[in-house]
Scaffold this active site. Sequence first.
Site, PDB file in Angstrom:
ATOM      1  N   ASN A  11       0.856  -1.192   0.000  1.00 43.30           N
ATOM      2  CA  ASN A  11       0.000   0.000   0.000  1.00 43.30           C
ATOM      3  C   ASN A  11       0.894   1.245   0.000  1.00 43.30           C
ATOM      4  OD1 ASN A  11      -1.429   2.269   1.125  1.00 43.30           O
ATOM      5  ND2 ASN A  11      -3.107   0.885   1.625  1.00 43.30           N
ATOM      6  N   ARG A  22       4.014  18.793   1.523  1.00 41.18           N
ATOM      7  CA  ARG A  22       4.653  19.967   0.929  1.00 41.18           C
ATOM      8  C   ARG A  22       4.042  20.371  -0.408  1.00 41.18           C
ATOM      9  NH1 ARG A  22      10.000  21.436   2.812  1.00 41.18           N
ATOM     10  NH2 ARG A  22       9.553  21.675   5.029  1.00 41.18           N
ATOM     11  N   ARG A  49      -9.258   8.256  -1.103  1.00 40.30           N
ATOM     12  CA  ARG A  49     -10.239   8.661  -0.097  1.00 40.30           C
ATOM     13  C   ARG A  49     -11.109   9.785  -0.629  1.00 40.30           C
ATOM     14  NH1 ARG A  49      -8.972   6.754   5.315  1.00 40.30           N
ATOM     15  NH2 ARG A  49     -10.748   8.049   5.843  1.00 40.30           N
ATOM     16  N   ARG A  53      -6.957  12.848   0.884  1.00 38.66           N
ATOM     17  CA  ARG A  53      -5.895  13.298   1.792  1.00 38.66           C
ATOM     18  C   ARG A  53      -4.518  12.750   1.424  1.00 38.66           C
ATOM     19  NH1 ARG A  53      -7.782  10.210   7.265  1.00 38.66           N
ATOM     20  NH2 ARG A  53      -9.693  11.309   6.714  1.00 38.66           N
ATOM     21  N   GLY A 195      -2.096  -2.184   9.851  1.00 38.54           N
ATOM     22  CA  GLY A 195      -1.228  -2.072  11.019  1.00 38.54           C
ATOM     23  C   GLY A 195      -0.119  -3.103  11.104  1.00 38.54           C
TER      24      GLY A 195
END
Length: 244
Positions: A11, A22, A49, A53, A195
């Site tokens: 991912n 930036r 998303r 984001r 995770g």
Amino acid sequence: MPARSLRLGVNIDHVATIRNARGGRHPDPVRAAHMAAAAGADGITAHLREDRRHISDSDIERLSNEIQLPLNLEMAATEEMLAIALRHRPHAACIVPESREERTTEGGLDVAGQLERLKPMVGKLTDAGIRVSLFIEADPRQLDAARAVGAPVVEIHTGAYCDHEGEARDAELARIVKAAAHAAAIGLECHAGHGLSYDTVKPIAAIASIAELNIGHFLVGEAIFVGFEGAIRHMRTLMIEARK
Ligand code: PXP
């Protein structure tokens, strides 16, 4: 049916997170995807998303056109995302929750609570030749619901397993093992992710019926220390060791 080999989907969302901090073009997630391929990834995963984001529309366009590996597009169950998926026709689409109403208390997609909404979406994606997976908790009720809406694949949420330690982690692992067996019993291909790190990957990779792991944040973070290719290669080594 046990999965013989275990694929690694890398991912690349958080390469885009760093770029977006930036503005501009660096670091480029498409370059990261090429590096992941060179390091032995089996697929590239990117989450477009609703608030853009990290990954952008143009990232998805470039990934669709420029990479050789199968693209797994993570998306919310919205009409906008459905249209984007149907336009680009990635190899796979993983439907994930983005709003609170779509998710279970633990964080996976509440498939059982929105059967009518998800069924036509899964159908349209499938008809377009896109392999659909649903990102769900290790909960037999959600697995049965995934089958009921016609998804061929589920991705089990490993977030709680990774967040906990000791007995609580063992209990989460036991739930995931049971859910993977249930998925196999009802004919669903089973993936896992969220995770995962060097410390947590092996017990998940050892579950024989899991066919694919999707891993991102840890690999991008570890790339700071050992490089992206080095991080991916080491993760892959741990996965192979766990399957032996
Ligand atoms: N699988 C799914 C469905 C995801 O949404 C994500 C990203 O949150 C991942 C796997 C990868 O998680 P992580 O970046 O924590 O490795």
